[in-house]
Design a protein around this motif. Structure first.
Motif, PDB file in Angstrom:
ATOM      1  N   SER A  24      50.458  -4.422 -40.486  1.00 30.66           N
ATOM      2  CA  SER A  24      48.997  -4.457 -40.369  1.00 30.66           C
ATOM      3  C   SER A  24      48.510  -3.505 -39.289  1.00 30.66           C
ATOM      4  N   LEU A  49      42.498  -7.392 -41.091  1.00 36.55           N
ATOM      5  CA  LEU A  49      42.465  -8.665 -41.802  1.00 36.55           C
ATOM      6  C   LEU A  49      42.882  -8.486 -43.259  1.00 36.55           C
ATOM      7  N   GLN A  50      42.445  -7.388 -43.876  1.00 41.40           N
ATOM      8  CA  GLN A  50      42.852  -7.118 -45.259  1.00 41.40           C
ATOM      9  C   GLN A  50      44.365  -6.920 -45.352  1.00 41.40           C
ATOM     10  N   PHE A  64      46.677  -7.919 -43.126  1.00 45.91           N
ATOM     11  CA  PHE A  64      47.397  -9.114 -42.701  1.00 45.91           C
ATOM     12  C   PHE A  64      47.462 -10.150 -43.825  1.00 45.91           C
ATOM     13  N   GLY A  65      46.403 -10.238 -44.606  1.00 50.30           N
ATOM     14  CA  GLY A  65      46.366 -11.213 -45.692  1.00 50.30           C
ATOM     15  C   GLY A  65      46.775 -10.644 -47.040  1.00 50.30           C
ATOM     16  N   MET A 107      49.085 -18.473 -39.961  1.00 52.11           N
ATOM     17  CA  MET A 107      48.403 -17.277 -40.456  1.00 52.11           C
ATOM     18  C   MET A 107      46.889 -17.400 -40.301  1.00 52.11           C
ATOM     19  N   GLY A 108      46.356 -18.576 -40.643  1.00 44.44           N
ATOM     20  CA  GLY A 108      44.920 -18.797 -40.512  1.00 44.44           C
ATOM     21  C   GLY A 108      44.454 -18.763 -39.067  1.00 44.44           C
ATOM     22  N   GLN A 128      44.225 -15.126 -37.944  1.00 51.19           N
ATOM     23  CA  GLN A 128      43.059 -14.458 -38.521  1.00 51.19           C
ATOM     24  C   GLN A 128      41.766 -14.957 -37.878  1.00 51.19           C
ATOM     25  N   LEU A 132      41.385 -13.496 -34.422  1.00 56.29           N
ATOM     26  CA  LEU A 132      40.945 -12.097 -34.439  1.00 56.29           C
ATOM     27  C   LEU A 132      39.452 -11.995 -34.708  1.00 56.29           C
TER      28      LEU A 132
END
Length: 211
Positions: free
Chosen positions: A5, A148-149, A151-152, A191-192, A195, A198
């Motif tokens: 990422s 974010l894009q 990472f997810g 993970m949440g 995010q 951030l």
């Protein structure tokens, strides 16, 4: 996941900024370039990932063209590698940063650059001392959005990652292949949290700039 990422975000911002500066000006082919820049947003991630895997395959169009032009003698290792994943992430997600940076550039008064030029500053000095400080917020916002894009991301690493499994793919396989739902749930929570943290850092930085 963090390395993928971060690397993709840095490269995407470095690509988005000069493109956004170029698209500020009117020139022949500007519309076509802007269309190509925005094209990845219109393509579903799964379709884009499949297309990139085919394009960069050892027998794909890219290698066929490069070999016939005698630019390379052997196919490059792109598919199912870390460097290939970063390349895929950049292509898929850099337009999100480009849109934010273009919006930030559109909000800068052109007379500021004119005043800098009248004062004797070179274009490079004007960019470094005038545009870049004013774009700091847009660069940060675009970077957060790209990160974010990345990472997810799920479809791209699922199709093109091979043995490399970022968090999203790992959660899917732990839950659906090994049926370890508690572990998958714990990984999803972590993970949440990352995010959400951030996003909170971005909002906090925005409030400080406003103050």
């Amino acid at each position: 996941t963090l390395w993928l990422s971060f690397a993709a975000t840095v490269l995407s911002v470095l690509l988005s900024l000069p493109l956004a500066l170029l698209l500020r000006r009117r020139f022949a082919g500007r519309g076509a370039l802007q269309f190509l820049m925005m094209l990845p947003i219109t393509i579903p991630a799964l379709v884009g990932a499949l297309g990139l895997v085919i394009l960069y395959d050892r027998t794909g169009w890219l290698h066929v063209v490069l070999i016939r032009l005698h630019l390379i003698t052997q196919p490059l290792a792109i598919d199912y590698t870390i460097s290939g994943l970063i390349l895929f992430y950049v292509w898929m997600f850099f337009p999100f940063g480009g849109l934010v940076i273009m919006s930030g550039l559109g909000g800068i008064d052109p007379t500021l650059e004119e005043a800098s030029a009248v004062a004797g500053a070179s274009p490079l000095v004007t960019f470094r001392r005038v545009l870049l400080p004013l774009l700091r917020g847009s660069l940060w916002a675009g970077g957060v959005m790209i990160f974010l894009q990345c990472f997810g991301a799920f479809s791209v690493p699922l199709i093109a990652g091979g043995d490399h499994q970022p968090v999203g793919v790992r959660i899917y396989r732990v839950a659906n292949v090994f049926l370890d739902w508690p572990l998958a749930s714990a990984m999803a929570v972590v993970m949440g949290i990352i995010q959400a943290g951030l996003v909170m850092a971005y909002q906090s930085a925005g409030r400080r700039r406003a103050t």
